[in-house]
Structure formats: C-alpha cells, structure tokens
Design a protein around this motif. Sequence first.
Motif, short mmCIF file in Angstrom:
data_model
loop_
_atom_site.label_atom_id
_atom_site.label_comp_id
_atom_site.label_asym_id
_atom_site.label_seq_id
_atom_site.Cartn_x
_atom_site.Cartn_y
_atom_site.Cartn_z
N PRO A 185 -2.68 7.20 -20.23
CA PRO A 185 -2.66 8.10 -21.51
C PRO A 185 -1.87 9.04 -21.48
CG PRO A 185 -4.41 8.53 -19.95
CD PRO A 185 -3.61 7.39 -19.53
N ALA A 186 -1.42 9.46 -22.82
CA ALA A 186 -0.34 10.51 -23.10
C ALA A 186 -0.85 11.82 -23.01
CB ALA A 186 0.30 10.11 -24.44
N GLY A 187 -2.09 11.94 -23.33
CA GLY A 187 -2.84 13.22 -23.40
C GLY A 187 -3.42 13.78 -22.06
N ALA A 188 -2.93 13.06 -20.69
CA ALA A 188 -3.54 13.40 -19.55
C ALA A 188 -2.62 14.86 -19.05
CB ALA A 188 -3.34 12.41 -18.53
N ALA A 189 -3.50 15.56 -18.36
CA ALA A 189 -2.54 16.66 -17.65
C ALA A 189 -2.20 16.38 -16.33
CB ALA A 189 -3.80 17.76 -17.50
N ALA A 190 -2.66 15.31 -15.77
CA ALA A 190 -2.25 14.78 -14.50
C ALA A 190 -2.85 13.37 -14.18
CB ALA A 190 -2.78 15.49 -13.30
N ALA A 191 -1.95 12.40 -13.37
CA ALA A 191 -2.29 11.38 -13.09
C ALA A 191 -2.08 11.07 -11.48
CB ALA A 191 -1.50 10.23 -14.04
N ALA A 192 -2.70 10.10 -10.81
CA ALA A 192 -2.55 9.77 -9.60
C ALA A 192 -2.95 8.37 -9.31
CB ALA A 192 -3.00 10.81 -8.75
N LEU A 193 -1.98 7.97 -8.46
CA LEU A 193 -2.35 6.58 -7.83
C LEU A 193 -2.80 6.65 -6.54
CD1 LEU A 193 -2.07 3.52 -7.94
CD2 LEU A 193 0.17 3.56 -7.05
N SER A 194 -4.20 6.37 -5.90
CA SER A 194 -4.62 6.25 -4.74
C SER A 194 -5.08 4.85 -4.28
CB SER A 194 -5.73 7.22 -4.64
OG SER A 194 -6.83 6.42 -5.57
N LEU A 195 -5.01 4.77 -3.13
CA LEU A 195 -5.33 3.49 -2.33
C LEU A 195 -5.82 3.74 -0.74
CD1 LEU A 195 -1.97 2.14 -0.45
CD2 LEU A 195 -1.75 3.58 -2.53
N TRP A 196 -6.46 2.86 -0.24
CA TRP A 196 -6.74 2.93 1.28
C TRP A 196 -5.88 1.79 1.78
CZ3 TRP A 196 -10.15 6.42 3.16
CH2 TRP A 196 -10.81 7.03 2.37
N ILE A 197 -5.26 2.21 2.98
CA ILE A 197 -4.50 1.32 3.52
C ILE A 197 -4.75 1.48 5.22
CG2 ILE A 197 -2.71 2.87 3.77
CD1 ILE A 197 -0.51 0.82 3.55
N ARG A 198 -4.65 -0.07 5.65
CA ARG A 198 -4.81 -0.12 7.20
C ARG A 198 -3.52 -1.01 7.74
NH1 ARG A 198 -6.85 -3.99 10.46
NH2 ARG A 198 -7.95 -3.42 12.43
N ILE A 199 -2.78 -0.35 8.71
CA ILE A 199 -1.76 -1.10 9.08
C ILE A 199 -1.83 -1.53 10.68
CG2 ILE A 199 0.93 -0.79 9.50
CD1 ILE A 199 0.78 1.46 7.43
N ASP A 200 -1.70 -2.39 11.04
CA ASP A 200 -1.76 -2.90 12.48
C ASP A 200 -0.35 -3.79 12.72
OD1 ASP A 200 -2.23 -5.91 12.71
OD2 ASP A 200 -4.10 -5.26 11.59
N THR A 201 0.06 -3.79 13.78
CA THR A 201 1.20 -4.36 14.15
C THR A 201 1.62 -4.69 15.56
OG1 THR A 201 3.84 -3.88 14.00
CG2 THR A 201 2.32 -2.11 14.66
#
Length: 473
Positions: free
Chosen positions: A379-395
């Motif tokens: 949305p153009a009128g947003a004061a802030a925007a964020a992308l969040s995710l949960w990540i697990r890394i095994d190697t």
Amino acid sequence: MRKIVFPVVLAAGVLGAGVLVAAGNVATAAESPDISVANAKAHLDQLQSIATSNGGNRATGRPGYKASADYVKAKLDAAGYTTTLQSFSTSAGTSYNVIADWPHGDPNHVVMAGSHLDSVSSGPGINDNGSGSSGVLETALAYAASGQTPKNRLRFGFWGAEELGLLGSKYYVNNLPSAERDKIELYLNFDMIASPNAGYFVYDDNPAGNGARDDLVAYFSTKNVQTEYIDVQGRSDHAAFRSLGIPTAGTFSGAEGRKTSAQAAKWGGTAGAAFDPCYHRSCDTADNLDLTSLDRQIDAIGHMIWTYAQKEYGGSEPPAGDNLLQNPGFESGAASWTGDVGVITSNTSRPAHTGAYKAWLQGNGRSSTENLGQSVTLPAGAAAAALSLWIRIDTAETTSSRVYDTVKVQIVDGASVTTLATYSNLDRSTSYVRKTLDVTQYKGKLVTVRFVGQEDSSLQTSFVIDDVALTAG
C-alpha cells in the motif's frame, strides 16, 4: 586527536594468529572487504590540497575546514547516502558535522562509525585526523558500491571542532532526541590510524561494547598483527557516545607517546621515538604517513562495518497490519506461490515451524538452484513495511569460514532485483530463527518476494523457510 596530558595506560590484548573471538551474536557477513588504500590516500591528498590552498590548515572556523566538509559530503551524496551538514557555533567560529545515512536497513538499530575531520591551526592534520576520516569515508563509499543490503541502518559521522574539546560529537549526541540515541547500537571511532612510527592500539575503555573491542583484536590477529589495548579516556569523539551508555570501540596508531623497545620488536619502527613526531605540528602532511598501517586499519574498519551491518540485535518487529501474502505458511501447498516444483513440502525429515508444510530449498548435495516467489502490491500510504520469515538452516558442511551454499531473500521490482539478505551454510541453526527485513522503500509498488537457493556440488545445506509475512502499517 585532542591534546590531553595523562599517562597512557597499556594492557596486553594480544591473541595468537587465527584465534577468533565471538562478538555477541554477530551474523556472519560477506567476506571482509579489502578497502582500497589507494583511494584512501587520494582522499588524503585532496585534504592536503585543501589545506595548502587555505592557509596551511583545516581548522575549525577556517575556510579549509568548510572545504573539507564540502568534499566529504559531495563524495557521500554521489554514492547515494542521505547526508546532513550540521552547523554549530564555537569560539573559533562556525563548525560543521557531516552525517551520512545509508538509506537501507532497520532504522531502529543503527551502527555508526566516525572520525574527526578538523586539524589544529598549526598544520594540515593529515594523520590527525585526515587518516581516520579518509578511512571511514572510503569504507562508506565501498559499502555503497558493494551491493550489500544491511540488516541494520549504517551511519557515518565526520566531526568538527574535535581539537577544541570534542565539540562536534558532543553537539551531535546532545541534540539527538533520547529515542534516537537509544537506536544507536554501536559507535566505532577512528582517530590517527597512519602514524609514521605506527602502533596497533584497540580502545579498551568500553570493554562491554557488544564484543566490538574483542572483534577488532580478533580481526588483527587473523592478519598476524598483534595489538595492545589502550584506554584513550576522553581523548576522542567516542567519549560523547560512551557517556550516554552507547557501546564504543575503535583503533589508534599512536600520537606523541614514545614507542618502547618491546613495541618496536613487535611492530617495527623506531624505539624511543614518538609514534607521530609531527603530532599537532606543521609537518603533519601527506608525507607524514605509514601507508601499511593505513591499509591494515581501513581493512579493519571495513571488517567491522560489513560484520555489524548484519548483526542480529533482536527486538525488531514488523509493523502491525494484515499479512499481504497469500498462503504464507504454505499449508495450502503451492497455492499462490510460483517456482520450482517440490520446494513446498510436508516431508517430515525437516520440521515445519508451524503446521505441516514449509518451503525447503536445497539440501540436495549437488550443484543446483531453486527458487520460490509471490507477487504482491504494498500500500502506498503505509508508514513502514517489513518482510519477516522464520528460517532453519542445517548443513553437512564442516567449515566455519567458507560459504558454499546460500539462500537469498530478494525483492523483484520490475527489471530491478535487490537482495535483502543472504544466509549461508555458516548461519547454521538447529532451531528456527526469525528474520525481519525493511521493505518500506517499495510501498506503492507491485513487487515479487523471492527466495533463491543455490548449492554447490559437495555437501548439502537445507534452508527451510516458514510463516512468511509481509506487513505494512
């Protein structure tokens, strides 16, 4: 560096070569950069030229200082920084701070580096402190050109009137609202880093500084450079930050103090002579430099900026609002997502964060690339925007220092692709970790959120992502 008479207290702070000291929960960044010493020397030559054209100095209240501030600001403006020329009054006349923000990263977590830009009136101040200023400036320019996307907001300060009593840095912090002060997680100071009879000192007067002091020592040890701790007390611009409880760290190559025989055996140079015989004198010119020290020290600045730009400080929450993504937890399989078949799975050998489904990129143990994405309008009128995710890394990779496999979090905006974050086999975690990335700059646009996994031909790394959210408020 401001002249203050007190005994210099040294404490051993030497680590063996190759020993790394953990710096809190600093995220593994891209490989530490080689900041160009040739470019830094070019900045110093320019500062020398400014002094030569303006009465032989760059002191506060003199035209050489304003010309120095204008030069630094122009370089940062051209590189894409948001810059401010902050003026304030002194007994010698008007002075200026140059403040530069890289307009990416979480503005609630600020990592700052700075140096004083002014000289004394008796000379051009090329080591004191053109050296620190050129190193901080070139590191800022190199970061802008690197394509890195910081987790935290990066800010660089070039202080006026340090030689009159640290006035510029004091003015800056005293005029910051308390809420803005609280956002500064770390301040790094670099004052005199190319002394001609150089030593390698690391500030020891704020050892609780988020591990930054130890990280500097560890970095130098990997380059087979021994260091000594030094308490520089109120002698440079970190003091204003330290007085407010902000963690500080920094480096110093020595001023009027004399190098001991033990230090000469360790670092080379001349025992019994001052680290900088031209300290606060007219001979502090472009010829009064140890370029080896300058080279090593600016690479240390780069290491700290690249590392702490990605530090996980925690507490970062996305703005309130509905999730703009469809099927964000993948419980409806591949619905609303595009990309490689099989990435979204309920395979139980890698657990979901919640529910049964998740996105599992790589883990193949062979050379391959996999991707997953979804288009959405912010949305153009947003004061802030964020992308969040949960990540697990095994190697299965065993190295603690080399990147083999990666997953990139990207925003595709038309023909432009921006990598918001890169996670690798070095970021292994047996439990899910939440990541939050600022995407405010894309408000009002139709973009694609994309995850791209890339694996080499050797051992597997599994990047498992779940419960993705894109919110704006």
